[in-house]
Design a protein around this motif. Structure first.
Motif, short mmCIF file in Angstrom:
data_model
loop_
_atom_site.label_atom_id
_atom_site.label_comp_id
_atom_site.label_asym_id
_atom_site.label_seq_id
_atom_site.Cartn_x
_atom_site.Cartn_y
_atom_site.Cartn_z
N TYR A 1 2.01 20.44 7.40
CA TYR A 1 2.74 21.37 8.79
C TYR A 1 2.07 22.90 8.95
O TYR A 1 1.50 23.04 10.30
CB TYR A 1 4.54 21.63 8.95
N TYR A 2 2.31 23.29 7.63
CA TYR A 2 2.37 24.75 7.80
C TYR A 2 0.36 25.28 7.10
O TYR A 2 0.60 26.59 7.71
CB TYR A 2 3.27 25.17 6.84
N THR A 3 -0.01 24.04 6.61
CA THR A 3 -1.42 24.76 6.25
C THR A 3 -1.97 25.53 7.56
O THR A 3 -2.64 26.60 7.25
CB THR A 3 -2.70 23.62 5.88
N PRO A 4 -2.69 24.88 7.96
CA PRO A 4 -3.02 25.57 9.89
C PRO A 4 -2.67 26.73 10.38
O PRO A 4 -3.04 27.22 10.83
CB PRO A 4 -2.69 24.41 10.76
N TYR A 5 -1.25 27.57 9.50
CA TYR A 5 -0.78 28.25 10.49
C TYR A 5 -1.01 29.30 8.82
O TYR A 5 -1.13 30.69 9.69
CB TYR A 5 0.35 28.27 11.08
N ILE A 6 -0.50 28.99 7.95
CA ILE A 6 -0.44 30.08 6.58
C ILE A 6 -1.25 29.96 5.77
O ILE A 6 -1.25 31.36 4.58
CB ILE A 6 1.03 30.44 6.39
N LEU A 7 -2.36 29.47 6.17
CA LEU A 7 -3.45 29.22 4.47
C LEU A 7 -4.78 29.05 5.19
O LEU A 7 -5.59 30.47 5.36
CB LEU A 7 -3.45 27.65 4.49
N PHE A 8 -6.16 28.29 5.95
CA PHE A 8 -6.46 28.12 6.77
C PHE A 8 -7.37 29.85 7.30
O PHE A 8 -8.15 29.93 6.93
CB PHE A 8 -6.96 26.92 6.98
N PRO A 9 -6.22 29.75 8.19
CA PRO A 9 -7.12 30.84 8.84
C PRO A 9 -7.73 32.07 8.23
O PRO A 9 -8.25 33.07 8.21
CB PRO A 9 -6.13 31.27 9.75
N TYR A 10 -6.87 32.10 7.05
CA TYR A 10 -6.97 33.86 6.40
C TYR A 10 -8.31 33.81 5.88
O TYR A 10 -8.96 34.71 4.85
CB TYR A 10 -6.29 34.12 6.00
#
Length: 219
Positions: free
Chosen positions: A86-95
């Motif tokens: 779930y979370y990698t597109p939101y709390i990982l890759f964008p940064y």
């Protein structure tokens, strides 16, 4: 009849898409992160900490490493499996971070999964990171032996050993033993004085121990 089938398909697809955006566990925390990012997006090449409540509750993490561009994105009681799904597109890759520190896996095991399962999920996450962030250094913070979860220690040990062995052959992968730092040197069991009253989450002194271990790598 055909029109009815088409309408049902469209509605099902729309519902699935909406869930992918907001319907997963802890989505309220993801919304908060997105709001923070909209107000002020972190600079690229930061040092990102992701994972479960041990990261979320480390509220002075940024102050402890104030000379570094820390991005803290801990998500409640999330599992390593949820990070992958779930979370990698939101709390990982964008940064686009230069370093990623990961603390997760403890909740997977507490939910009944094995150490082998956690190691396999980390392998999946590694593949995603290697593909999307090939220049980033990846640090796995060892799963801690929480006193309130003593029954799961054998599986925790298996997960840590397998992930450590996996990272040993990776050029930009590192295993950080934050677990040993919170053991009582006499009993070699987790020191309850380093935990909050729930004997699950670290207190300030426990985070002092983690900070000392992490200091050489957070730069």
């Amino acid at each position: 009849m055909r029109l009815r089938i088409i309408i049902l398909f469209v509605l099902a697809t729309a519902g699935s898409s909406a869930r992918a955006q907001t319907g997963f566990p802890f989505d309220n925390e993801i919304r908060d992160f997105k709001h923070q990012d909209n107000l002020k997006f972190p600079p690229k090449n930061g040092i990102l900490f992701i994972g479960s409540s041990s990261i979320r509750k480390w509220t002075d993490l940024e102050q402890r490493f104030s000379a570094q561009p820390i991005i803290r994105r801990g998500v409640g009681g999330c599992t390593l499996e949820q990070l992958v799904d779930y979370y990698t597109p939101y709390i990982l890759f964008p940064y686009r971070p230069k370093k990623v520190f990961i603390y997760a896996g403890e909740n997977d095991i507490a939910a009944g999964n094995t150490g082998d399962f956690v190691a396999a999920e980390f392998t999946k996450l590694w593949g995603m990171l290697s593909s999307r962030l090939p220049k980033a250094e990846i640090y796995f913070m060892a799963i801690k032996p929480s006193p309130s979860r003593a029954e799961y220690l054998p599986e925790v040990t298996i997960a840590n050993k397998k992930i450590k062995a996996f990272l040993k052959s990776k050029k930009k992968g590192y295993y950080i033993d934050v677990a040993s730092a919170i053991l009582n040197p006499t009993t070699m069991k987790p020191d309850p004085s380093l935990f909050e009253g729930d004997l699950l989450h670290l207190n300030k002194t426990g985070y002092d121990k983690w900070q000392a271990v992490l200091q050489p790598y957070v730069k």
